[in-house]
Design an enzyme around this catalytic site. Sequence first.
Site, PDB file in Angstrom:
ATOM      1  N   ASP A  52       0.812  -1.213   0.000  1.00 14.35           N
ATOM      2  CA  ASP A  52       0.000   0.000   0.000  1.00 14.35           C
ATOM      3  C   ASP A  52       0.853   1.273   0.000  1.00 14.35           C
ATOM      4  O   ASP A  52       0.486   2.271  -0.617  1.00 14.35           O
ATOM      5  CB  ASP A  52      -0.959   0.002   1.199  1.00 14.35           C
ATOM      6  CG  ASP A  52      -2.133  -0.948   0.972  1.00 14.35           C
ATOM      7  OD1 ASP A  52      -2.046  -1.777   0.044  1.00 14.35           O
ATOM      8  OD2 ASP A  52      -3.128  -0.856   1.715  1.00 14.35           O
ATOM      9  N   ASN A  94      -4.709  -2.258  -4.100  1.00 14.35           N
ATOM     10  CA  ASN A  94      -5.917  -2.425  -3.280  1.00 14.35           C
ATOM     11  C   ASN A  94      -5.831  -1.480  -2.090  1.00 14.35           C
ATOM     12  O   ASN A  94      -6.330  -1.783  -1.010  1.00 14.35           O
ATOM     13  CB  ASN A  94      -6.036  -3.879  -2.815  1.00 14.35           C
ATOM     14  CG  ASN A  94      -7.450  -4.199  -2.316  1.00 14.35           C
ATOM     15  OD1 ASN A  94      -8.367  -3.389  -2.457  1.00 14.35           O
ATOM     16  ND2 ASN A  94      -7.619  -5.366  -1.725  1.00 14.35           N
ATOM     17  N   ASP A 332     -10.449  -2.664  12.771  1.00 14.16           N
ATOM     18  CA  ASP A 332      -9.495  -3.619  12.194  1.00 14.16           C
ATOM     19  C   ASP A 332      -9.010  -4.618  13.227  1.00 14.16           C
ATOM     20  O   ASP A 332      -8.966  -5.829  12.979  1.00 14.16           O
ATOM     21  CB  ASP A 332      -8.294  -2.878  11.599  1.00 14.16           C
ATOM     22  CG  ASP A 332      -8.645  -2.265  10.251  1.00 14.16           C
ATOM     23  OD1 ASP A 332      -9.781  -2.502   9.774  1.00 14.16           O
ATOM     24  OD2 ASP A 332      -7.798  -1.548   9.687  1.00 14.16           O
ATOM     25  N   GLU A 360     -11.018  -5.193   2.621  1.00 12.37           N
ATOM     26  CA  GLU A 360     -10.289  -5.966   1.613  1.00 12.37           C
ATOM     27  C   GLU A 360     -11.139  -7.117   1.078  1.00 12.37           C
ATOM     28  O   GLU A 360     -11.020  -7.533  -0.063  1.00 12.37           O
ATOM     29  CB  GLU A 360      -8.987  -6.486   2.194  1.00 12.37           C
ATOM     30  CG  GLU A 360      -7.853  -5.464   2.252  1.00 12.37           C
ATOM     31  CD  GLU A 360      -7.970  -4.470   3.400  1.00 12.37           C
ATOM     32  OE1 GLU A 360      -9.046  -4.398   4.045  1.00 12.37           O
ATOM     33  OE2 GLU A 360      -6.984  -3.741   3.635  1.00 12.37           O
ATOM     34  N   HIS A 407      -4.814  -9.360   4.271  1.00 14.87           N
ATOM     35  CA  HIS A 407      -3.703  -9.496   5.221  1.00 14.87           C
ATOM     36  C   HIS A 407      -4.164  -9.804   6.639  1.00 14.87           C
ATOM     37  O   HIS A 407      -3.570 -10.611   7.342  1.00 14.87           O
ATOM     38  CB  HIS A 407      -2.863  -8.228   5.211  1.00 14.87           C
ATOM     39  CG  HIS A 407      -3.646  -6.959   5.442  1.00 14.87           C
ATOM     40  ND1 HIS A 407      -3.195  -5.923   6.205  1.00 14.87           N
ATOM     41  CD2 HIS A 407      -4.877  -6.569   5.016  1.00 14.87           C
ATOM     42  CE1 HIS A 407      -4.090  -4.947   6.234  1.00 14.87           C
ATOM     43  NE2 HIS A 407      -5.111  -5.321   5.511  1.00 14.87           N
ATOM     44  N   ARG A 408      -5.249  -9.175   7.064  1.00 15.78           N
ATOM     45  CA  ARG A 408      -5.659  -9.350   8.469  1.00 15.78           C
ATOM     46  C   ARG A 408      -6.255 -10.742   8.720  1.00 15.78           C
ATOM     47  O   ARG A 408      -6.110 -11.290   9.802  1.00 15.78           O
ATOM     48  CB  ARG A 408      -6.633  -8.258   8.893  1.00 15.78           C
ATOM     49  CG  ARG A 408      -6.014  -6.895   8.810  1.00 15.78           C
ATOM     50  CD  ARG A 408      -6.570  -5.892   9.784  1.00 15.78           C
ATOM     51  NE  ARG A 408      -5.950  -4.606   9.523  1.00 15.78           N
ATOM     52  CZ  ARG A 408      -4.708  -4.280   9.901  1.00 15.78           C
ATOM     53  NH1 ARG A 408      -3.980  -5.143  10.581  1.00 15.78           N
ATOM     54  NH2 ARG A 408      -4.205  -3.111   9.588  1.00 15.78           N
ATOM     55  N   LYS A 435       0.595  -6.548   2.470  1.00 12.54           N
ATOM     56  CA  LYS A 435      -0.146  -5.283   2.431  1.00 12.54           C
ATOM     57  C   LYS A 435       0.290  -4.360   3.564  1.00 12.54           C
ATOM     58  O   LYS A 435       0.410  -3.157   3.379  1.00 12.54           O
ATOM     59  CB  LYS A 435      -1.644  -5.567   2.524  1.00 12.54           C
ATOM     60  CG  LYS A 435      -2.523  -4.374   2.260  1.00 12.54           C
ATOM     61  CD  LYS A 435      -3.960  -4.833   2.066  1.00 12.54           C
ATOM     62  CE  LYS A 435      -4.731  -3.917   1.154  1.00 12.54           C
ATOM     63  NZ  LYS A 435      -5.145  -2.686   1.740  1.00 12.54           N
TER      64      LYS A 435
END
Length: 680
Positions: A52, A94, A332, A360, A407-408, A435
Amino acid sequence: MYTTEFLDLPPLQSAAGEVHLPGSKSISNRVLLLAALSHGTTIVHDLLASDDTRVMLDALRQIGCSIDETGNTVHITGLGGRSPQSPAQLFLGNAGTAMRPLTAALALLGGEFELAGVPRMHERPIGDLVAALRQLGCQIDYLGNDGYPPLRIAHTQGVPPLALARPIQVRGDVSSQFLTALLMALPLAAATQAIVIEVVGELISKPYIAITLALLARFGIVVQHDNWQRFTIAAGSRYQSPGSIHVEADASSASYFIALGAIASSASGQKGIKIQGVGLDSIQGDIRFVEAARAMGAMVTGGPNWLHIERGAPGVGWPLKAIDLDCNHVPDAAMTLAVMALYAQGTTTLRNIASWRVKETDRIAAMAKELRKLGATVEDGADFIRITPPAQTGDWKAASIHTYDDHRVAMCFSLAAFNPARLPVRIEDPKCVAKTFPDYFEMLFSVSRVAIDSIPVICIDGPTASGKGTVAAAVAQRLGYRFLDSGAIYRITALAALRAGLSIDTAHEPRIASMAQTLPVRFEDGRVWLANDDVTEAIRTEEAGMNASRVSALPTVRTALVALQHSFQQLPGLVADGRDMGTVIFPNAPLKVYLTASATCRAERRYKQLISKGFSASIEDLRADLEARDARDSTRSVAPLKPALDALVLDNSTLTIDEAVEQVLVWWQERQPFAVSAQG
Ligand code: DC
């Protein structure tokens, strides 16, 4: 970074140690854009290196900012009132934190721009921001679907006159990034008049707006707000570089290590997890994850730039306590709570998380589906998720976790590897962590402890020139495992002995063995080092192979090299090639392959190898040499070359390397508990 198709995490046992976390994505991309809009040069320290931030840096270069990067420090000279270079086509991957603010800023700077991203970016809404900018008089067109990127800013004649007298209205209930984008762009138009932004609907993710305001202040912009509904940008605003700025470590990334401290018992002698780079005074809203972790039982202490986490005492903070929490303030990091819920007594409910659906991936759907695979009972609704962990240890399942290019999802599910059933967890597409946290798994492994027998080893033994080295290295690469070329260790030992003036014979055995005990060997990026000498080529000659064969027949030398070979058994796993990997060094390995080929075939392969390197060779001599080495290796008294009783024999005389690699991987997959669910 792991770029494999999947990464299998062995069951992890305990954790302890210190981690220095990478910079925050939200802060990094805001700081980059603010520096780009400012007068003067900004030195940005501890910038996150990630997908990112990469797309943001590339875009800023394209519009005419000068950028110098050295490691995690970046010098940016801002536009400072200059017009951006245009026309330009910007690819923003993204990265919502690049797409939204750049759209607003470029609309107010003027020029002709196309902004696009990966397919998922084109499904992430931007309509409310575009509507607000159009209200002002900006000309922005959708190039695909209405309300979504890609889009075009068509200010060919500079910025049109803007309607700034009335408050600008923007919706706050889909993504707070729309408001952030306006807050960062509108100071460009506030040189002579104050500008008011009004939020329509409830503002979600207020903590991210707080980050925006804190950073705007560092760049000289004053914004006042009334109860997060009405924001006033002061007249006379002018972006000014603060000179230098440090990016805090990412508080959302910290959540995985806070959770780790909360669920993993401390490794012997060390207490808990220490996190460096972000502390209790962080400007990031996700730092309030700490409160949620404490509510679940974690013991968290901290200071200005650090946190320390320990698992609660049995019966007090462990097992964790189930919670019922409005997560609007930690959107998040709340995903991490969903995985912590697997270790809680009772049912955990996470509420007010509708924004998960436009991240995402649809994170509510994704989390629900993957948690169920592990054996949890999950209920999900438009804006909540409710998780009840597996009732008994035996109800846990070994799962292959799909990660949805998110990613998370990948990071939080890694914590399932601490499951009490001691099952491995497969993380699909592990590189998606790039990311925000490319080295996440390396860092997780650096503080995780595991019973040595749970670290898988694949042994590939066989005679010389059977192709085992190439096959083993390829298998290691496909699985993200470490690689031990034990032949190289004997080759190096022989070389070290000769360099020390010792001929390789029984008379010198004690001295060679004592050298072998402390052999200063390192394998780094495909090179082999003996102390400070690069011996990669020197150990590959035919003569070095013969010497290795001789040295390897000395029993005490073999014993002296055992500990060194064992030290390669590290997370997440090992592929070891040699002669006695399966019989002597790793007798408990879950997969042993004996790779062989006819002497003629091996002689031909070795011949081609030598010729391609420019050496002269004769097939007949090579074949005679090979047979001599086979004879010595298989008749010596210690660890003679032979397949382990439980080895699978693979004759690759007629197979290509790829076919042999595939066969080994198939055998490996067959041994995994989640192989079926991975395919199904
Ligand atoms: O695999 P290679 O050709 O690099 O091995 C060199 C020599 O080392 C081989 O002839 C026998 C010896 N060796 C051994 O005895 N045990 C091992 N595990 C690996 C190699």
